[in-house]
Scaffold this motif. Structure first.
Motif, PDB file in Angstrom:
ATOM      1  N   GLY A  12       0.811  -1.211   0.000  1.00  0.00           N
ATOM      2  CA  GLY A  12       0.000   0.000   0.000  1.00  0.00           C
ATOM      3  C   GLY A  12       0.844   1.261   0.000  1.00  0.00           C
ATOM      4  N   GLY A  13       1.928   1.251   0.787  1.00  0.00           N
ATOM      5  CA  GLY A  13       2.799   2.412   0.835  1.00  0.00           C
ATOM      6  C   GLY A  13       3.467   2.692  -0.502  1.00  0.00           C
ATOM      7  N   GLN A  14       3.892   1.630  -1.189  1.00  0.00           N
ATOM      8  CA  GLN A  14       4.508   1.808  -2.512  1.00  0.00           C
ATOM      9  C   GLN A  14       3.494   2.330  -3.523  1.00  0.00           C
ATOM     10  N   GLN A  15       2.273   1.812  -3.461  1.00  0.00           N
ATOM     11  CA  GLN A  15       1.230   2.288  -4.380  1.00  0.00           C
ATOM     12  C   GLN A  15       0.944   3.778  -4.161  1.00  0.00           C
ATOM     13  N   GLN A  16       0.924   4.197  -2.907  1.00  0.00           N
ATOM     14  CA  GLN A  16       0.633   5.607  -2.643  1.00  0.00           C
ATOM     15  C   GLN A  16       1.783   6.497  -3.096  1.00  0.00           C
ATOM     16  N   ARG A  17       3.017   5.996  -3.042  1.00  0.00           N
ATOM     17  CA  ARG A  17       4.151   6.756  -3.576  1.00  0.00           C
ATOM     18  C   ARG A  17       4.021   6.932  -5.086  1.00  0.00           C
ATOM     19  N   VAL A  18       3.554   5.882  -5.756  1.00  0.00           N
ATOM     20  CA  VAL A  18       3.345   5.971  -7.210  1.00  0.00           C
ATOM     21  C   VAL A  18       2.253   6.990  -7.513  1.00  0.00           C
ATOM     22  N   ALA A  19       1.165   6.965  -6.720  1.00  0.00           N
ATOM     23  CA  ALA A  19       0.079   7.930  -6.914  1.00  0.00           C
ATOM     24  C   ALA A  19       0.593   9.357  -6.721  1.00  0.00           C
ATOM     25  N   LEU A  20       1.487   9.556  -5.764  1.00  0.00           N
ATOM     26  CA  LEU A  20       2.073  10.876  -5.529  1.00  0.00           C
ATOM     27  C   LEU A  20       2.931  11.308  -6.715  1.00  0.00           C
ATOM     28  N   ALA A  21       3.756  10.381  -7.213  1.00  0.00           N
ATOM     29  CA  ALA A  21       4.601  10.694  -8.371  1.00  0.00           C
ATOM     30  C   ALA A  21       3.758  11.025  -9.592  1.00  0.00           C
ATOM     31  N   ARG A  22       2.667  10.287  -9.801  1.00  0.00           N
ATOM     32  CA  ARG A  22       1.781  10.553 -10.946  1.00  0.00           C
ATOM     33  C   ARG A  22       1.165  11.945 -10.841  1.00  0.00           C
ATOM     34  N   ALA A  23       0.772  12.347  -9.624  1.00  0.00           N
ATOM     35  CA  ALA A  23       0.174  13.666  -9.430  1.00  0.00           C
ATOM     36  C   ALA A  23       1.182  14.787  -9.662  1.00  0.00           C
ATOM     37  N   LEU A  24       2.458  14.528  -9.321  1.00  0.00           N
ATOM     38  CA  LEU A  24       3.485  15.566  -9.434  1.00  0.00           C
ATOM     39  C   LEU A  24       4.122  15.652 -10.820  1.00  0.00           C
ATOM     40  N   ALA A  25       4.037  14.577 -11.592  1.00  0.00           N
ATOM     41  CA  ALA A  25       4.740  14.514 -12.880  1.00  0.00           C
ATOM     42  C   ALA A  25       4.403  15.677 -13.819  1.00  0.00           C
TER      43      ALA A  25
END
Length: 355
Positions: free
Chosen positions: A136-149
């Motif tokens: 779950g923590g890794q998935q949320q990091r990916v979601a954060l990166a997608r939002a910031l890209a």
């Protein structure tokens, strides 16, 4: 001029008022937390900033542009949800690249930006994995990166940590703060967890029944709550009823003790004989004297709870149950239930509560 402005913002759903008269100015690069219980309106405000809800009243500005009626896809906002919302049929790389492809960025530029984002969240080795293959923590990091890209103007985070276990939640909130500072992006973070809000925010907005009860730094919110709701919602609080003896001297009487409350001098409409509510945080109470000007009340120990760095003593004082925190040190002896103790505090630590 503030970078994000909310002026007299309001939202009604039929007869129900979810948000009323909400005002906020956020500086560029500032980290703001909306804190409050379920149903207080914090997520509704966030959704209005994002463009997912249309305000019933008020104005939203980002930079020098009014965006109140602008569609969500034209506001240049990054959003991270509680539920991750990753595309299950896409790899980590493709999830992060999604917004860039929609924007029509060249393939080579996309590759550079995606790898930049994966390095930022420390997941470069997992670029080819899918959501179901990650924690779950890794998935949320990916979601954060997608939002910031796509380099948004504002980052919105809607309870992004509430689905994670405690240890991962602490690590990820520290990562979010580190990344936010590194990028200097204006951020609004919604949470019902007071520890999260106080630990990573520049300012906290405590919301109650669709309004901002108090806006201030974490220290201001905790140490000088403006309303009874804020005082009770943020942290643990002991409250006592006291009688005003001499308003001009800020003198009160409580449990047979007379002492001055400095905060009373700032309240105009108080007369002798009035009953007021005083409050003290557990850490301001002690079972050892603080100093010569201590106020001392007799009490009886009801229970002791070992909390690691502190020991929380539950005691009956002035006819009510109170909590008192003492530091856990080598050789500290816990008071026993039934033991008589003297509880000490400084009058300068007393909070005077307003409704």
């Amino acid at each position: 001029m503030s970078f994000l402005q909310l002026q007299a913002l309001g939202k009604r759903f039929g007869e129900h008022t979810a948000v009323a008269g909400f005002d906020l100015e956020v500086e560029q690069g500032e980290f703001i937390a909306f804190l409050g219980p379920s149903g207080c309106g914090k997520t509704t405000v966030l959704r209005m900033i994002a463009g997912f809800e249309t305000p019933s009243a008020g104005v939203i500005r980002i930079g020098d542009e009014e965006v109140t009626r602008l569609p969500a896809n034209r506001r240049h906002i990054g959003m991270v949800f509680q539920s991750y919302a990753l595309f299950p049929n896409m790899s980590v790389y493709d999830n992060v690249a999604f917004g860039l492809k929609i924007a029509g960025m060249a393939k080579r530029e996309i590759d550079v930006r995606v790898r930049e984002m994966l390095a930022l969240i420390d997941l470069e080795p997992l670029a080819g994995r899918y959501a179901y293959q990650m924690s779950g923590g890794q998935q949320q990091r990916v979601a954060l990166a997608r939002a910031l890209a796509p380099r948004p103007r504002v980052l919105l985070l809607d309870e992004p940590l509430s689905a994670l276990d405690a240890r991962i939640r602490v690590a990820l909130r520290d990562d979010i703060r580190r990344i936010q500072r590194e990028l200097g992006i204006t951020t609004v973070f919604v949470t019902h967890d007071q520890e999260e809000a106080l630990s990573i925010s520049d300012r906290v907005v405590v919301m109650h029944q669709g309004r901002a009860d108090q806006i201030g730094s974490p220290a201001q919110i905790y140490n000088r709550p403006a309303t009874r709701f804020v005082a009770n919602f943020v942290g643990t609080l002991n409250t006592f009823e006291a009688r005003v003896v001499a308003p001009s001297e800020a003198l009160v009487e409580m449990a047979g003790q007379r002492f001055c409350v400095p905060a009373l001098a700032q309240r105009a409409a108080v007369a002798a004989g009035d009953t007021i509510t005083l409050a003290l945080r557990p850490e301001t109470l002690g079972i050892q004297p603080h100093g010569a000007d201590d106020v001392t009340l007799d009490g009886e120990v009801l229970d002791c709870r070992f909390l690691g760095s502190v020991i929380r003593v539950q005691a009956e004082v002035a006819g009510q149950r109170i909590a008192c925190d003492i530091f856990n040190q080598a050789g500290t002896l816990e008071p026993r239930p039934g033991e008589r103790i003297a509880v000490h505090f400084s009058a300068g630590d007393v909070l005077l509560l307003d409704d």
